[in-house]
Write a protein that holds these residues in place. Sequence first.
Motif, mmCIF file in Angstrom:
data_model
loop_
_atom_site.group_PDB
_atom_site.id
_atom_site.type_symbol
_atom_site.label_atom_id
_atom_site.label_comp_id
_atom_site.label_asym_id
_atom_site.label_seq_id
_atom_site.Cartn_x
_atom_site.Cartn_y
_atom_site.Cartn_z
ATOM 1 N N VAL A 17 0.867 -1.184 0.000
ATOM 2 C CA VAL A 17 0.000 0.000 0.000
ATOM 3 C C VAL A 17 0.901 1.230 0.000
ATOM 4 C CG1 VAL A 17 -1.673 1.319 1.349
ATOM 5 C CG2 VAL A 17 -1.885 -1.163 1.190
ATOM 6 N N PRO A 18 0.657 2.173 -0.917
ATOM 7 C CA PRO A 18 1.502 3.373 -0.967
ATOM 8 C C PRO A 18 1.543 4.090 0.383
ATOM 9 C CG PRO A 18 0.028 3.294 -2.856
ATOM 10 C CD PRO A 18 -0.397 2.188 -1.931
ATOM 11 N N GLY A 19 2.757 4.403 0.830
ATOM 12 C CA GLY A 19 2.923 5.123 2.080
ATOM 13 C C GLY A 19 3.033 4.242 3.305
ATOM 14 N N VAL A 20 2.874 2.919 3.151
ATOM 15 C CA VAL A 20 2.949 2.034 4.313
ATOM 16 C C VAL A 20 4.344 1.432 4.419
ATOM 17 C CG1 VAL A 20 2.039 -0.060 5.397
ATOM 18 C CG2 VAL A 20 0.492 1.571 4.328
ATOM 19 N N GLY A 21 4.749 0.614 3.482
ATOM 20 C CA GLY A 21 6.079 0.020 3.501
ATOM 21 C C GLY A 21 6.175 -1.165 4.439
ATOM 22 N N PRO A 22 7.293 -1.911 4.356
ATOM 23 C CA PRO A 22 7.439 -3.161 5.102
ATOM 24 C C PRO A 22 7.484 -3.005 6.620
ATOM 25 C CG PRO A 22 9.267 -2.866 3.544
ATOM 26 C CD PRO A 22 8.380 -1.679 3.428
ATOM 27 N N SER A 23 8.178 -2.001 7.138
ATOM 28 C CA SER A 23 8.312 -1.905 8.600
ATOM 29 C C SER A 23 6.993 -1.504 9.265
ATOM 30 C CB SER A 23 9.445 -0.969 9.006
ATOM 31 O OG SER A 23 9.334 0.253 8.337
ATOM 32 N N GLY A 28 1.372 8.209 11.626
ATOM 33 C CA GLY A 28 1.091 9.619 11.850
ATOM 34 C C GLY A 28 -0.189 10.004 11.125
ATOM 35 N N ALA A 29 -0.460 11.277 11.092
ATOM 36 C CA ALA A 29 -1.700 11.757 10.475
ATOM 37 C C ALA A 29 -1.771 11.415 8.992
ATOM 38 C CB ALA A 29 -1.820 13.260 10.666
ATOM 39 N N GLU A 43 -4.386 8.758 7.259
ATOM 40 C CA GLU A 43 -5.274 9.172 6.174
ATOM 41 C C GLU A 43 -5.169 8.209 4.985
ATOM 42 O OE1 GLU A 43 -5.507 13.002 3.297
ATOM 43 O OE2 GLU A 43 -5.297 13.418 5.435
ATOM 44 N N THR A 44 -3.949 7.783 4.662
ATOM 45 C CA THR A 44 -3.745 6.809 3.581
ATOM 46 C C THR A 44 -4.421 5.491 3.919
ATOM 47 O OG1 THR A 44 -1.641 7.801 2.926
ATOM 48 C CG2 THR A 44 -2.001 5.506 2.292
ATOM 49 N N LEU A 45 -4.257 5.025 5.149
ATOM 50 C CA LEU A 45 -4.880 3.763 5.560
ATOM 51 C C LEU A 45 -6.402 3.861 5.524
ATOM 52 C CD1 LEU A 45 -2.468 2.783 8.462
ATOM 53 C CD2 LEU A 45 -2.814 1.519 6.331
#
Length: 127
Positions: free
Chosen positions: A79-85, A113-114, A118-120
């Motif tokens: 998902v864009p903005g999430v990443g593995p960690s 963060g905010a 919002e992305t999630l």
Amino acid sequence: MNRTGALAVATLGLLGLGVLARGRWPDSAPALDCEPGAVRVVDGVAVCGEGAAPSASQRLLLGRRLDLNTVSESELARVPGVGPSLARRLVQEREAQGRFSSWEQVAAVPGVGAARLETLQATTDLR
């Protein structure tokens, strides 16, 4: 023909191309005549009916949300903005505390963060 006339002809030509392109532009009607849950993928093409269920990346491309309480870590990492960690922390928190029942619980995970919240919220649901 002088320069002004040539510019007028060119402008009218471009205007005509624009009108033609607008008339042939795809509309907003769905490309498939089935419910979003019935969409399957066959050889990389979305179809109605039989086939494999779309992967998380394919579901996002089809405009469908992921279930944050069931999506795998590897799928969530795409998902864009999430990443593995962050995906790892979200899944670990979900396994430790149980299903997420509110966005406040998601926001409490370190690294959310905010902007990421919002992305999630835009790409996932808490079903």
